[in-house]
Design a protein around this motif. Structure first.
Motif, PDB file in Angstrom:
ATOM      1  N   ASP A  46      27.525 116.437   5.388  1.00  0.00           N
ATOM      2  CA  ASP A  46      27.492 116.728   6.820  1.00  0.00           C
ATOM      3  C   ASP A  46      26.854 115.528   7.519  1.00  0.00           C
ATOM      4  O   ASP A  46      25.639 115.322   7.451  1.00  0.00           O
ATOM      5  N   LEU A  47      27.679 114.713   8.165  1.00  0.00           N
ATOM      6  CA  LEU A  47      27.183 113.470   8.757  1.00  0.00           C
ATOM      7  C   LEU A  47      26.218 113.702   9.915  1.00  0.00           C
ATOM      8  O   LEU A  47      25.549 112.766  10.361  1.00  0.00           O
ATOM      9  N   ALA A  48      26.137 114.936  10.396  1.00  0.00           N
ATOM     10  CA  ALA A  48      25.151 115.249  11.434  1.00  0.00           C
ATOM     11  C   ALA A  48      23.735 115.156  10.881  1.00  0.00           C
ATOM     12  O   ALA A  48      22.764 115.002  11.635  1.00  0.00           O
ATOM     13  N   ASP A  49      23.610 115.304   9.556  1.00  0.00           N
ATOM     14  CA  ASP A  49      22.295 115.216   8.908  1.00  0.00           C
ATOM     15  C   ASP A  49      21.951 113.797   8.464  1.00  0.00           C
ATOM     16  O   ASP A  49      20.940 113.582   7.795  1.00  0.00           O
ATOM     17  N   VAL A  50      22.806 112.818   8.787  1.00  0.00           N
ATOM     18  CA  VAL A  50      22.667 111.460   8.248  1.00  0.00           C
ATOM     19  C   VAL A  50      22.132 110.500   9.307  1.00  0.00           C
ATOM     20  O   VAL A  50      22.546 110.540  10.471  1.00  0.00           O
ATOM     21  N   VAL A  51      21.214 109.638   8.891  1.00  0.00           N
ATOM     22  CA  VAL A  51      20.771 108.510   9.697  1.00  0.00           C
ATOM     23  C   VAL A  51      21.107 107.249   8.901  1.00  0.00           C
ATOM     24  O   VAL A  51      20.889 107.198   7.687  1.00  0.00           O
ATOM     25  N   LEU A  52      21.676 106.225   9.567  1.00  0.00           N
ATOM     26  CA  LEU A  52      22.157 105.037   8.857  1.00  0.00           C
ATOM     27  C   LEU A  52      21.506 103.759   9.377  1.00  0.00           C
ATOM     28  O   LEU A  52      21.204 103.634  10.567  1.00  0.00           O
ATOM     29  N   LEU A  53      21.316 102.825   8.459  1.00  0.00           N
ATOM     30  CA  LEU A  53      20.942 101.469   8.837  1.00  0.00           C
ATOM     31  C   LEU A  53      22.164 100.813   9.479  1.00  0.00           C
ATOM     32  O   LEU A  53      23.298 101.012   9.031  1.00  0.00           O
ATOM     33  N   LEU A  67      32.071 108.524  11.824  1.00  0.00           N
ATOM     34  CA  LEU A  67      30.768 107.873  11.935  1.00  0.00           C
ATOM     35  C   LEU A  67      30.347 107.621  13.383  1.00  0.00           C
ATOM     36  O   LEU A  67      29.239 107.155  13.631  1.00  0.00           O
ATOM     37  N   SER A  68      31.223 107.915  14.312  1.00  0.00           N
ATOM     38  CA  SER A  68      30.935 107.574  15.710  1.00  0.00           C
ATOM     39  C   SER A  68      29.692 108.269  16.254  1.00  0.00           C
ATOM     40  O   SER A  68      28.985 107.725  17.096  1.00  0.00           O
ATOM     41  N   GLY A  69      29.385 109.463  15.763  1.00  0.00           N
ATOM     42  CA  GLY A  69      28.233 110.190  16.288  1.00  0.00           C
ATOM     43  C   GLY A  69      26.989 110.096  15.436  1.00  0.00           C
ATOM     44  O   GLY A  69      25.966 110.740  15.732  1.00  0.00           O
ATOM     45  N   VAL A  70      27.023 109.307  14.356  1.00  0.00           N
ATOM     46  CA  VAL A  70      25.874 109.214  13.447  1.00  0.00           C
ATOM     47  C   VAL A  70      24.768 108.380  14.080  1.00  0.00           C
ATOM     48  O   VAL A  70      25.031 107.366  14.736  1.00  0.00           O
ATOM     49  N   GLN A  71      23.528 108.827  13.880  1.00  0.00           N
ATOM     50  CA  GLN A  71      22.386 108.074  14.410  1.00  0.00           C
ATOM     51  C   GLN A  71      22.206 106.781  13.620  1.00  0.00           C
ATOM     52  O   GLN A  71      22.221 106.774  12.389  1.00  0.00           O
ATOM     53  N   VAL A  72      22.031 105.676  14.317  1.00  0.00           N
ATOM     54  CA  VAL A  72      21.937 104.352  13.690  1.00  0.00           C
ATOM     55  C   VAL A  72      20.634 103.686  14.112  1.00  0.00           C
ATOM     56  O   VAL A  72      20.286 103.675  15.300  1.00  0.00           O
ATOM     57  N   LEU A  73      19.910 103.130  13.126  1.00  0.00           N
ATOM     58  CA  LEU A  73      18.671 102.385  13.388  1.00  0.00           C
ATOM     59  C   LEU A  73      18.823 100.962  12.855  1.00  0.00           C
ATOM     60  O   LEU A  73      19.590 100.709  11.918  1.00  0.00           O
ATOM     61  N   ASN A  74      18.077 100.034  13.418  1.00  0.00           N
ATOM     62  CA  ASN A  74      18.226  98.618  13.058  1.00  0.00           C
ATOM     63  C   ASN A  74      17.343  98.183  11.898  1.00  0.00           C
ATOM     64  O   ASN A  74      17.608  97.168  11.262  1.00  0.00           O
ATOM     65  N   SER A  75      16.281  98.932  11.619  1.00  0.00           N
ATOM     66  CA  SER A  75      15.325  98.526  10.593  1.00  0.00           C
ATOM     67  C   SER A  75      15.428  99.428   9.364  1.00  0.00           C
ATOM     68  O   SER A  75      15.469 100.664   9.481  1.00  0.00           O
ATOM     69  N   TYR A  76      15.440  98.810   8.181  1.00  0.00           N
ATOM     70  CA  TYR A  76      15.492  99.544   6.915  1.00  0.00           C
ATOM     71  C   TYR A  76      14.289 100.476   6.782  1.00  0.00           C
ATOM     72  O   TYR A  76      14.419 101.651   6.431  1.00  0.00           O
ATOM     73  N   GLN A  77      13.100  99.973   7.076  1.00  0.00           N
ATOM     74  CA  GLN A  77      11.907 100.799   6.943  1.00  0.00           C
ATOM     75  C   GLN A  77      11.902 101.922   7.979  1.00  0.00           C
ATOM     76  O   GLN A  77      11.450 103.041   7.689  1.00  0.00           O
TER      77      GLN A  77
END
Length: 678
Positions: free
Chosen positions: A196-203, A220-230
């Motif tokens: 369930d990609l709603a539960d996913v956060v991606l680098l 993947l259009s609605g997946v939360q994306v962050l810039n930092s690995y940590q």
């Protein structure tokens, strides 16, 4: 419009123009530089055509620069001198000690992956100060990036003309769960549709990788994306989320968090790609790095698996190892008779039973050394299955690879190096003392003898190319082994004989022989050469224990000989029919001949260059040289002896020291060997 373009003009045009002015004639300039007079005239005409002016005044008995010619030389010749001085300076060392190596990579590779493999980079680029910079857009080298980055690591195989791209390693994508495990089965692989990609956060970098898949792009259009690995790890841990990362992150994550990790079955793996500017000197060292990843250190250390391979009772093991060497070749001497000498001594002792605890060194076989007049004969014998291992000079090596290459498989493998000459200064041309030949140009139209497939053969080919001569048209090249060639020279049925310095020195002892004086240009001609060890692939498959035993004794023999060449040669010549003076002279440091079995990246580069250059000649066709090279068992032997293969693979320490092996690893071998001999 001028036919000659700027890219056709070289520094050599300037050097030739200056030489003609200094000497006052085309013929004297040709003699000074070691070129043909026709070549001198051609180069002068080319540079005059480019500038569209007369650069030399040609009058009877005198040739000198015009005013424009003087202006050209005054403003450009210092560049020629600077380049020549730098060439001498750079060739004085084999390393770039202390220089910075700028390594660019995306943040995930720098932050996690490179930490695991940094030591390997340091081994393959010894003495370099590795400095890391983060690169955001790593799809291709841009012109600005080329100016500040020596090597680029990223997850994209982007090819462009100005750089070379190679895959180092491939990693599986993992689903990392920080608590949302309700739909996961830890005993099976996960598919992307199970998640369930709603539960996913991606680098951000991983999001870009996954988005390359057209089927996933919309999901993947609605997946939360962050810039930092940590930041991704902290957020996923705090909010009990999922993330997707390459498996090289697994060890670090598990050490910090309580997580469940599962391989994802149906999405692209994460590749680590190495990009090096195509004409960079780093390309050769980078090939060694690439080769090191083909057999990971983890695989070398799993000796139980290796024991399964070597201990298999289903293999059709032979009780004999037949090794072919070229008669009178000192360069093949240690890998042939020297290794057999060590094999015989070790077989007579119980040394191996105490050294190896995890693997058996099997010497329940007979090792035979068979002599042949040429590499061509050895290749024919190996093709018929009548030889198991051949030791061959570089042209014969390429002939072997060409003959045994069949589509995507090889009937032989290059498993080690018998000896090499990095300096390329061990070849001479000998003549009858009454010969009228005094220069290289005088060889035109003459009958020249050499042993086909040898390093001397390649020397005369290269020499004729340099002097703008065609080896197939401007002389009659005949194939003769040393004994026959010396008789032909005495009988004047040949005009010249091209051979190694050692044999030339022997011939000089006869009153009818003299060496051809070489010009300064020819004396500076450096043609690195190798003598390789090839083994039939079927023999490797059926008799791995024998291959390991041979390579083990080769490494010991090389160390034993390097420890004291004079004493080793004295012992060997008592049991083998060869002159001690020949062995000592051949391995004199002045001539650059060395023994080191490791398959260095330089040898891959040399063979690939020769393969392209000699295609269609001497039975040589294009084949995959890298795929032909197989140092698996040699790496295994180094690992068993607790030696660092990667270090020795990139090291030329034997150029300066005879004791570059780790002494304590061999001290016990030496005691037993000398005790057995006594």
């Amino acid at each position: 419009m001028n036919k000659i373009k700027l890219e056709d003009i070289t520094l050599n045009h300037i050097k030739i123009l200056k030489a003609v002015d200094d000497c006052g004639s085309f013929s004297k300039a040709a003699q000074k530089l070691g070129y043909s007079q026709a070549l001198i005239s051609k180069k002068v005409k080319q540079i005059e055509d480019y500038f569209g002016v007369i650069l030399l005044n040609r009058s009877p008995g005198s040739i000198c620069l015009t005013s424009k010619g003087k202006k050209l030389i005054s403003q450009t010749f210092h560049v020629v001198e600077t380049i020549e001085n730098l060439q001498e300076e750079f060739q004085a060392t084999f390393s770039a000690e202390g220089e910075d190596l700028i390594l660019g990579a995306n943040s995930l590779i720098l932050e996690v992956w490179l930490k695991q493999y940094l030591q390997r980079f340091q081994l393959c680029f010894p003495g370099r100060n590795i400095k890391e910079i983060t690169v955001k857009n790593t799809r291709f080298f841009s012109n600005s990036q080329l100016l500040k980055i020596d090597i680029l690591l990223n997850s994209c195989a982007g090819y462009k003309e100005e750089h070379h791209c190679t895959r180092l390693k491939t990693h599986k994508m993992l689903l990392v769960s920080f608590g949302a495990t309700k739909y996961l089965n830890e005993h099976s692989l996960v598919k992307i549709n199970d998640i369930d990609l709603a539960d996913v956060v991606l680098l951000d970098e991983i999001h870009q990788e996954l988005s390359k898949n057209g089927f996933l792009m919309n999901r993947l259009s609605g997946v939360q994306v962050l810039n930092s690995y940590q930041d991704v790890l902290n957020y996923a841990s705090k909010n009990q989320k999922l993330t997707i990362l390459p498996d090289f992150c697994q060890a670090e994550i598990i050490s910090q968090y309580q997580v469940l990790t599962l391989p994802i079955q149906d999405i692209n793996e994460y590749g680590i790609y190495l990009h090096v500017p195509r004409f960079s000197e780093l390309l050769i060292s980078a090939e060694g790095l690439v080769r090191s990843f083909r057999l990971d250190e983890e695989n070398l250390k799993s000796l139980p698996n290796i024991n399964i391979i070597l201990g298999s009772s289903s293999l059709q093991e032979e009780n004999i190892l037949r090794i072919g060497i070229q008669r009178n070749s000192i360069g093949q001497f240690i890998a042939g008779y020297g290794t057999k000498y060590i094999y015989d001594l070790q077989r007579a002792s119980s040394l191996e039973n105490t050294i190896f605890k995890n693997i058996e060194i099997n010497r329940n076989f007979e090792l035979q050394i068979l002599q042949f007049a040429s590499g061509e004969q050895m290749n024919q014998q190996m093709k018929r299955g009548e030889l198991d291992i051949c030791i061959l000079d570089d042209i014969s090596l390429l002939n072997n690879g060409s003959q045994f290459f069949d589509d995507l498989s090889f009937g032989s493998k290059l498993i080690g190096i018998a000896s090499y000459n990095l300096l390329g200064q061990d070849i001479n041309i000998v003549l009858h003392k009454d010969s009228s030949i005094n220069t290289i140009q005088d060889l035109k139209g003459k009958r020249i003898s050499t042993l086909f497939g040898s390093n001397a053969h390649r020397f005369i080919i290269t020499l004729f190319d340099i002097y703008d001569l065609d080896i197939s048209k401007d002389c009659r090249l005949v194939n003769e082994e040393p004994c026959k060639a010396s008789k032909s020279l005495a009988n004047k049925t040949i005009d010249a004989y091209v051979c190694c310095h050692t044999f030339a020195s022997i011939l000089e002892g006869y009153t009818f022989v003299r060496k051809l004086p070489l010009s300064p240009q020819t004396n500076s001609l450096r043609i690195p050469s190798i003598r390789g060890i090839v083994c039939r692939s079927q023999f490797i498959k059926e008799n791995p224990k024998i291959v390991v035993a041979y390579l083990h004794d080769l490494v010991v023999a090389n160390y034993w000989f390097n420890l004291s060449p004079i004493n080793a040669a004295d012992l060997l010549t008592k049991v083998i029919d060869v002159r001690k003076t020949q062995v000592n002279q051949f391995f004199n440091p002045v001539f650059g001949n060395r023994i080191d079995p490791t398959l260095k990246p330089q040898w891959s580069w040399l063979l690939k260059t020769l393969n392209r250059r000699l295609e269609g000649k001497y039975g040589i066709s294009l084949f995959d040289v890298d795929f032909w090279i197989d140092d698996y068992f040699l790496r295994l032997v180094y690992n068993l002896l607790n030696l660092d293969y990667h270090f020795h693979q990139v090291s030329f320490a034997s150029e300066f020291s005879s004791s570059y092996f780790v002494e304590e690893q061999f001290s016990r071998h030496m005691k037993v060997l000398y005790r057995t001999h006594i």
